[in-house]
Design a protein around this motif. Structure first.
Motif, PDB file in Angstrom:
ATOM      1  N   ASN A 160       0.830  -1.213   0.000  1.00  0.00           N
ATOM      2  CA  ASN A 160       0.000   0.000   0.000  1.00  0.00           C
ATOM      3  C   ASN A 160       0.859   1.255   0.000  1.00  0.00           C
ATOM      4  O   ASN A 160       0.572   2.234  -0.693  1.00  0.00           O
ATOM      5  N   ALA A 161       1.941   1.221   0.794  1.00  0.00           N
ATOM      6  CA  ALA A 161       2.839   2.374   0.850  1.00  0.00           C
ATOM      7  C   ALA A 161       3.639   2.507  -0.441  1.00  0.00           C
ATOM      8  O   ALA A 161       3.844   3.616  -0.956  1.00  0.00           O
ATOM      9  N   ARG A 162       4.069   1.379  -0.978  1.00  0.00           N
ATOM     10  CA  ARG A 162       4.876   1.424  -2.208  1.00  0.00           C
ATOM     11  C   ARG A 162       4.063   1.919  -3.396  1.00  0.00           C
ATOM     12  O   ARG A 162       4.633   2.397  -4.384  1.00  0.00           O
ATOM     13  N   LEU A 163       2.754   1.827  -3.297  1.00  0.00           N
ATOM     14  CA  LEU A 163       1.902   2.313  -4.376  1.00  0.00           C
ATOM     15  C   LEU A 163       2.136   3.798  -4.638  1.00  0.00           C
ATOM     16  O   LEU A 163       2.130   4.249  -5.790  1.00  0.00           O
ATOM     17  N   TYR A 164       2.372   4.560  -3.563  1.00  0.00           N
ATOM     18  CA  TYR A 164       2.683   5.985  -3.744  1.00  0.00           C
ATOM     19  C   TYR A 164       3.972   6.157  -4.550  1.00  0.00           C
ATOM     20  O   TYR A 164       4.079   7.063  -5.393  1.00  0.00           O
ATOM     21  N   LYS A 171       7.096  12.103  -1.902  1.00  0.00           N
ATOM     22  CA  LYS A 171       6.955  12.623  -0.541  1.00  0.00           C
ATOM     23  C   LYS A 171       5.979  11.765   0.251  1.00  0.00           C
ATOM     24  O   LYS A 171       6.265  11.352   1.391  1.00  0.00           O
ATOM     25  N   ALA A 172       4.814  11.469  -0.339  1.00  0.00           N
ATOM     26  CA  ALA A 172       3.814  10.638   0.336  1.00  0.00           C
ATOM     27  C   ALA A 172       4.343   9.223   0.538  1.00  0.00           C
ATOM     28  O   ALA A 172       4.058   8.582   1.560  1.00  0.00           O
ATOM     29  N   ALA A 173       5.123   8.736  -0.417  1.00  0.00           N
ATOM     30  CA  ALA A 173       5.678   7.388  -0.312  1.00  0.00           C
ATOM     31  C   ALA A 173       6.585   7.265   0.903  1.00  0.00           C
ATOM     32  O   ALA A 173       6.477   6.311   1.677  1.00  0.00           O
ATOM     33  N   ARG A 174       7.484   8.240   1.080  1.00  0.00           N
ATOM     34  CA  ARG A 174       8.402   8.170   2.211  1.00  0.00           C
ATOM     35  C   ARG A 174       7.655   8.237   3.527  1.00  0.00           C
ATOM     36  O   ARG A 174       7.964   7.492   4.476  1.00  0.00           O
ATOM     37  N   VAL A 175       6.669   9.123   3.620  1.00  0.00           N
ATOM     38  CA  VAL A 175       5.886   9.236   4.855  1.00  0.00           C
ATOM     39  C   VAL A 175       5.178   7.917   5.147  1.00  0.00           C
ATOM     40  O   VAL A 175       5.204   7.410   6.275  1.00  0.00           O
ATOM     41  N   LEU A 177       5.889   4.879   4.080  1.00  0.00           N
ATOM     42  CA  LEU A 177       6.844   3.822   4.393  1.00  0.00           C
ATOM     43  C   LEU A 177       7.388   3.963   5.810  1.00  0.00           C
ATOM     44  O   LEU A 177       7.509   2.967   6.549  1.00  0.00           O
ATOM     45  N   LYS A 178       7.714   5.185   6.203  1.00  0.00           N
ATOM     46  CA  LYS A 178       8.209   5.404   7.561  1.00  0.00           C
ATOM     47  C   LYS A 178       7.136   5.079   8.604  1.00  0.00           C
ATOM     48  O   LYS A 178       7.442   4.583   9.691  1.00  0.00           O
ATOM     49  N   ASN A 179       5.900   5.370   8.269  1.00  0.00           N
ATOM     50  CA  ASN A 179       4.812   5.100   9.211  1.00  0.00           C
ATOM     51  C   ASN A 179       4.635   3.604   9.467  1.00  0.00           C
ATOM     52  O   ASN A 179       4.223   3.200  10.557  1.00  0.00           O
ATOM     53  N   ILE A 180       4.944   2.803   8.457  1.00  0.00           N
ATOM     54  CA  ILE A 180       4.867   1.349   8.666  1.00  0.00           C
ATOM     55  C   ILE A 180       5.780   0.935   9.799  1.00  0.00           C
ATOM     56  O   ILE A 180       5.392   0.181  10.694  1.00  0.00           O
ATOM     57  N   LEU A 181       7.012   1.426   9.773  1.00  0.00           N
ATOM     58  CA  LEU A 181       7.989   1.026  10.783  1.00  0.00           C
ATOM     59  C   LEU A 181       7.712   1.656  12.143  1.00  0.00           C
ATOM     60  O   LEU A 181       8.131   1.124  13.172  1.00  0.00           O
ATOM     61  N   LEU A 194      13.010   0.302   3.988  1.00  0.00           N
ATOM     62  CA  LEU A 194      14.084   1.280   4.143  1.00  0.00           C
ATOM     63  C   LEU A 194      14.707   1.633   2.789  1.00  0.00           C
ATOM     64  O   LEU A 194      15.105   2.784   2.558  1.00  0.00           O
ATOM     65  N   TYR A 195      14.794   0.665   1.905  1.00  0.00           N
ATOM     66  CA  TYR A 195      15.332   0.932   0.564  1.00  0.00           C
ATOM     67  C   TYR A 195      14.430   1.916  -0.182  1.00  0.00           C
ATOM     68  O   TYR A 195      14.908   2.922  -0.728  1.00  0.00           O
ATOM     69  N   TYR A 196      13.142   1.647  -0.195  1.00  0.00           N
ATOM     70  CA  TYR A 196      12.226   2.532  -0.921  1.00  0.00           C
ATOM     71  C   TYR A 196      12.098   3.892  -0.244  1.00  0.00           C
ATOM     72  O   TYR A 196      11.858   4.903  -0.912  1.00  0.00           O
ATOM     73  N   SER A 197      12.285   3.924   1.065  1.00  0.00           N
ATOM     74  CA  SER A 197      12.296   5.218   1.756  1.00  0.00           C
ATOM     75  C   SER A 197      13.455   6.073   1.261  1.00  0.00           C
ATOM     76  O   SER A 197      13.306   7.273   0.984  1.00  0.00           O
ATOM     77  N   ALA A 198      14.630   5.440   1.151  1.00  0.00           N
ATOM     78  CA  ALA A 198      15.801   6.158   0.658  1.00  0.00           C
ATOM     79  C   ALA A 198      15.615   6.579  -0.800  1.00  0.00           C
ATOM     80  O   ALA A 198      15.927   7.722  -1.176  1.00  0.00           O
ATOM     81  N   MET A 199      15.098   5.690  -1.612  1.00  0.00           N
ATOM     82  CA  MET A 199      14.874   6.021  -3.015  1.00  0.00           C
ATOM     83  C   MET A 199      13.846   7.142  -3.167  1.00  0.00           C
ATOM     84  O   MET A 199      13.992   8.034  -4.016  1.00  0.00           O
ATOM     85  N   ALA A 200      12.814   7.099  -2.328  1.00  0.00           N
ATOM     86  CA  ALA A 200      11.776   8.139  -2.394  1.00  0.00           C
ATOM     87  C   ALA A 200      12.345   9.494  -2.006  1.00  0.00           C
ATOM     88  O   ALA A 200      12.046  10.521  -2.641  1.00  0.00           O
ATOM     89  N   SER A 201      13.189   9.517  -0.951  1.00  0.00           N
ATOM     90  CA  SER A 201      13.762  10.799  -0.527  1.00  0.00           C
ATOM     91  C   SER A 201      14.727  11.335  -1.589  1.00  0.00           C
ATOM     92  O   SER A 201      14.793  12.549  -1.834  1.00  0.00           O
ATOM     93  N   TYR A 202      15.463  10.413  -2.252  1.00  0.00           N
ATOM     94  CA  TYR A 202      16.370  10.863  -3.319  1.00  0.00           C
ATOM     95  C   TYR A 202      15.571  11.452  -4.490  1.00  0.00           C
ATOM     96  O   TYR A 202      15.888  12.541  -4.991  1.00  0.00           O
TER      97      TYR A 202
END
Length: 250
Positions: A160-164, A171-175, A177-181, A194-202
């Motif tokens: 669901n998070a990766r869908l963003y 921006k929504a993706a990182r938020v 993904l972080k909320n999951i953890l 964590l990988y997709y969080s980093a990719m999203a922020s980049y």
């Protein structure tokens, strides 16, 4: 041949309508053992009223559930086993009925893309089972299934998070993904999160206006360092290393 079939059917209907408990009880098990679960179900159901208050009642209730279970009517069987347990929580078939009730709930769960309410219901029932039967014959099966269902919930949250991310709303993706953890630090997809969080922020930084990029690249650098700190041998390491070196040059 047709007369024989009609006679057989007439005999069954006669037994079904009878109040002869012994005849009906024996016939129910005959049909059950022959794999004729529709007929055994009807007979056991008819017997529930006739045997109420007798020593046979717990057996009748259990085999009513077992007939429906064997017929793969798991919804009805779960109700039957639940009824058995409400009448006979310490009965001879109690642990088996409890396990089969949970097995019915497990079989009613849906793949991760769909509504997971049945999954939560099954996990709750499994936890209660393990409290009551921590070393029971089926305890290991229940633990394995709990892990399987827990992973299904973890995957649903991750997807669901990766869908963003797939929609390029980084921006929504990182938020998300972080909320999951925040909610579940032990999510089995933690490395991917964590990988997709980093990719999203980049990618969020990369797509920003020039005046915002430096600040947002710092967020990526933090995400990168968090990732390699936990997963230094990850298959994603080479890709993220390259992005990190690229950002340092800017």
């Amino acid at each position: 041949m047709l007369l024989g079939v009609a006679a057989c059917r007439s005999e069954y209907e006669q037994i079904l309508e009878s109040n002869d408990i012994d005849e009906k009880y024996n016939a129910a098990f005959t049909y059950f053992n022959a794999g004729k679960y529709t007929r055994s179900t009807q007979l056991f159901e008819s017997l529930t009223m006739l045997t109420n208050g007798t020593e046979r009642h717990d057996t009748v209730l259990f085999y009513l559930g077992l007939s429906n279970y064997s017929y793969q009517d798991y919804y009805t069987a779960e109700t039957n086993f639940d009824q058995y347990l409400s009448f006979y929580p310490q009965g001879a078939f109690a642990e088996q009925a409890d396990f089969l009730r949970i097995d019915c709930l497990y079989r009613s769960t849906l793949r991760y893309e769909l509504d997971q309410t049945p999954t939560y219901t099954a996990i709750t029932a499994m936890g209660e089972y393990l409290q009551d039967h921590p070393v029971g014959a089926n305890a290991d099966i229940i633990r394995h299934r709990m892990e399987e269902l827990g992973e299904r919930l973890d995957r649903k949250a991750f997807e669901n998070a990766r869908l963003y991310y797939k929609m390029e709303d980084y921006k929504a993706a990182r938020v998300a993904l972080k909320n999951i953890l925040k909610d579940d630090a032990d999510n089995v997809f933690r490395e991917e999160i964590l990988y997709y969080s980093a990719m999203a922020s980049y990618k969020f930084a990369e797509n920003s206006v020039p005046s915002k990029r430096k600040e947002r690249y710092l967020v990526f650098q933090d995400d990168y360092l968090n990732f390699i700190g936990e997963y230094p041998e990850s298959d994603h390491r080479k890709e993220l290393d390259g992005l990190y070196e690229k950002v340092k040059e800017k």
